[in-house]
Design an enzyme around this catalytic site. Structure first.
Site, PDB file in Angstrom:
ATOM      1  N   GLY A 215       0.775  -1.234   0.000  1.00  0.00           N
ATOM      2  CA  GLY A 215       0.000   0.000   0.000  1.00  0.00           C
ATOM      3  C   GLY A 215       0.806   1.284   0.000  1.00  0.00           C
TER       4      GLY A 215
ATOM      5  N   GLY B  59       2.780   2.305  -2.418  1.00  0.00           N
ATOM      6  CA  GLY B  59       2.890   2.864  -3.765  1.00  0.00           C
ATOM      7  C   GLY B  59       4.085   2.372  -4.556  1.00  0.00           C
ATOM      8  N   LYS B  60       4.534   1.134  -4.274  1.00  0.00           N
ATOM      9  CA  LYS B  60       5.683   0.591  -5.022  1.00  0.00           C
ATOM     10  C   LYS B  60       5.379   0.511  -6.513  1.00  0.00           C
ATOM     11  CE  LYS B  60       6.071  -3.349  -2.876  1.00  0.00           C
ATOM     12  NZ  LYS B  60       5.063  -3.240  -1.824  1.00  0.00           N
ATOM     13  N   THR B  61       4.209  -0.049  -6.845  1.00  0.00           N
ATOM     14  CA  THR B  61       3.889  -0.277  -8.258  1.00  0.00           C
ATOM     15  C   THR B  61       3.734   1.039  -9.011  1.00  0.00           C
ATOM     16  OG1 THR B  61       2.826  -2.396  -7.777  1.00  0.00           O
ATOM     17  CG2 THR B  61       2.255  -1.341  -9.864  1.00  0.00           C
ATOM     18  N   SER B  62       3.020   1.999  -8.439  1.00  0.00           N
ATOM     19  CA  SER B  62       2.838   3.276  -9.134  1.00  0.00           C
ATOM     20  C   SER B  62       4.168   4.003  -9.292  1.00  0.00           C
ATOM     21  CB  SER B  62       1.824   4.153  -8.396  1.00  0.00           C
ATOM     22  OG  SER B  62       2.215   4.379  -7.062  1.00  0.00           O
TER      23      SER B  62
ATOM     24  N   ASP C 227       5.150  -9.166  -7.695  1.00  0.00           N
ATOM     25  CA  ASP C 227       4.257  -9.030  -6.555  1.00  0.00           C
ATOM     26  C   ASP C 227       2.947  -9.769  -6.828  1.00  0.00           C
ATOM     27  OD1 ASP C 227       2.653  -8.256  -4.466  1.00  0.00           O
ATOM     28  OD2 ASP C 227       3.125  -6.134  -4.599  1.00  0.00           O
TER      29      ASP C 227
ATOM     30  N   THR D 112      -3.803  -1.664  -3.333  1.00  0.00           N
ATOM     31  CA  THR D 112      -2.977  -2.722  -2.754  1.00  0.00           C
ATOM     32  C   THR D 112      -3.521  -3.269  -1.442  1.00  0.00           C
ATOM     33  OG1 THR D 112      -1.007  -1.849  -3.850  1.00  0.00           O
ATOM     34  CG2 THR D 112      -0.651  -3.323  -1.985  1.00  0.00           C
TER      35      THR D 112
END
Length: 588
Positions: A22, A24-27, A49, A507
């Site tokens: 949550g 914000g790794k992906t964004s 992930d 997430t």
């Protein structure tokens, strides 16, 4: 405050992002990949992930084979499914023993290979090729990995005994890794991958965190763990930092100052690492154009949202408490990923039940000081008692017991493997579960509220350990009587309720969904989902926060309609609710 992160700061070919769910790794990974590709670099973005929404971000179907991203020249993306990889790996290890070993033994092996560490090992197996395959390496200027391996996994792979099938011959009943013999032919390849990770000229580690205490602590833990094995080229990104605030808007002002207060509590180790920030934005970070906006601050405050006629009517926490009271529920677990507010929700449920006249015992795995802080050392209502299970103490006690029972049969290498294997997440879950069982056993005449429950995998592993210890005398896996008694109690919906706590973001909802699936594997069905800290429940006029409230609607609807049996929502409060009387605000 910290300078805004720019993709131009990335000088190495490999970039790994890590951080708790949550943050914000992906964004962050996607926006960085787009910016680097726009600058003329050829970029490969890979997600390992299980909860990744990489496909949703770009609006395309992805597989483990790199695919060109439309509208972004030079950018390719790949979505490795570690769950599928783990399934294939699990069958490769267990398959040869079907029909040879008793069913109970095979079931134990399968469950040992169903934990988070095995999924991570399988993911590492997949992306090792991207680190070591010269054909791939020579194709791209940058390879960005959304989610880094933990220090525990990397340390385990560096131990020689991990490669000789040690667990085929010995088990302590708590392992979540199982036999690693299926990987023995890849030892040299893994060694090359670990070397690439620890080479500061090749790899940069981005520790992504929100400006809140729990995610900052998690980033610090990951930083130290990975530094210990040589991954020292690190940066911290404070994601979602509100750049400015409106003093006339109570929510905006409180939000801003709460973030700054959290940053003052950053651990010493993290203070010494170079830090950047990314702005808190009103829009959803999906789609190429929105990703491009992230590094252009002037665009962040221009969107004005209207929330009129968009309301979703859900229950409040008061309704959750009334439900438990009416059904005479005796055991209540709160579950969810770190940072979603499990402890606060558990405390509020306990207070609410006490206010309805029940005797309640509240216990948590957080350090004692946290509950002292939560209740401000007040004189508690006589019907409320509190205890704390200290995970560090329980884990050390458990590990010492396992090592004492096993060490006489192990050589030096085997003992080193066992000690590292005991660092796995399952060890803590089982040790804490046994401590919880002792608390519950002492509290038969009151409602027990437990902050953080064991996962379905841990419960199934405990079951398997009982079967395994009956089948194989040399197994040291033992389940105490209190834990054996608690297992069926947890599965009885007339006695026990599970509350999944989440935030209205991608997430946390996706990870909570996986948690629910895991619990259902163990025949436990969560009764309630609680969406915590929702901005959609406030009346903020701040354009950024108002836009974020609008973005929450999609996830509130998803939980209410597709995930939860029953769903409640708690609004974002402008002040922290500490003390018995203030906790009552959750139920008024």
């Amino acid at each position: 405050m910290y300078p805004v992160f720019s993709p131009n700061y990335v000088q190495t070919q490999f970039l790994f992002l890590t951080g708790k769910g949550g943050v914000g790794k992906t964004s962050t990974a996607c926006a960085t990949a787009v910016a680097l590709a726009d600058s003329g670099k050829k970029v490969l973005l890979i997600s390992t992930d299980p909860a990744s929404n990489l496909q949703d971000v770009f609006g395309i179907e992805l597989t483990s084979t790199p695919k060109a991203v439309p509208a972004v020249g030079n950018l390719f993306a790949s979505n490795i499914d570690p769950e599928s990889s783990a399934k294939a790996y699990r069958e490769g290890v267990v398959g040869p023993y079907r029909g040879i070993f008793p069913e109970a033994v095979v079931a134990t092996m399968e469950e040992q290979l169903s934990g988070a560490c095995t999924v991570e090992i399988a993911a590492f197996d997949e992306f090792t090729g991207f680190l070591t395959n010269s054909e791939i390496v020579n194709l791209y200027d940058h390879v960005i990995f959304d989610t880094a391996p933990t220090g525990h996994t990397l340390r385990l792979l560096q131990l020689p005994t991990a490669w000789n099938g040690f667990l085929e011959e010995s088990t302590h009943g708590a392992s979540c890794l199982g036999p690693l013999s299926g990987l023995v032919d890849k030892k040299e390849l893994y060694s090359k991958a670990v070397s690439a990770l620890s080479n500061p000229d090749a790899t940069t580690l981005l520790l992504v965190s929100r400006p809140d205490v729990s995610s900052l602590l998690e980033a610090d833990r990951a930083s130290k763990e990975l530094m210990e094995i040589g991954i020292k080229n690190q940066m911290i990104i404070i994601n979602g930092l509100l750049q400015q605030h409106n003093e006339d808007d109570e929510v905006s002002s409180a939000f801003y100052h709460r973030q700054r207060d959290a940053l003052t509590q950053m651990p010493k180790n993290s203070k010494e690492i170079i830090k950047y920030s990314l702005p808190y934005v009103s829009y959803s970070l999906t789609g190429v154009e929105n990703l491009r906006k992230l590094f252009k601050l002037y665009e962040n405050t221009e969107t004005v949202w209207s929330l009129e006629n968009q309301s979703i009517n859900l229950s409040g926490l008061k309704d959750v408490i009334n439900d438990f009271s009416a059904n005479k529920t005796k055991l209540i677990f709160t579950m969810g990923k770190g940072g979603v507010g499990k402890t606060t929700v558990a405390s509020a449920i306990a207070v609410g039940l006490v206010e309805k006249g029940h005797r309640v015992h509240l216990t948590t795995t957080d350090p004692a000081a946290h509950l002292d802080y939560q209740f401000q050392n007040e004189q508690l209502n006589q019907n409320l008692t509190i205890s704390c299970v200290n995970p560090k103490v329980e884990v050390e006690k458990y590990k010492a017991d396992v090592i004492a029972k096993s060490s006489k049969d192990l050589d030096e290498a085997g003992l080193a493997y066992l000690k590292e294997d005991l660092e796995s997440p399952c060890t803590e879950e089982i040790a804490v579960f046994q401590a919880f069982a002792e608390v519950v056993a002492r509290s038969e005449n009151e409602i027990v509220v437990i902050d953080t429950a064991p996962t379905g995998h841990t419960l199934l592993l405990l079951d398997a350990s009982q079967s395994y210890s009956r089948e194989i005398e040399r197994s040291t896996g033992e389940v105490p009587k209190n834990a054996k008694k608690l297992l069926p109690q947890i599965r009885n919906p007339k006695e026990t309720a599970v509350v999944i706590v989440t935030l209205a973001e991608a997430t946390p909802v996706l990870e909570a969904s996986r948690l629910q699936v895991d619990l259902r594997r163990a025949s436990i069905n969560p009764q309630w989902w609680v969406i915590n800290q929702s901005l959609s429940g406030t009346n903020t006029s701040d354009p950024i926060l108002k836009g974020k409230a609008m973005a929450e609607k999609e996830w509130i609807q998803e939980v209410n309609e597709n995930k939860a049996e029953k769903c409640a929502i708690i609004p974002w409060f402008h002040e922290e609710k500490v003390g018995y009387d203030m906790l009552k605000d959750y139920i008024n």
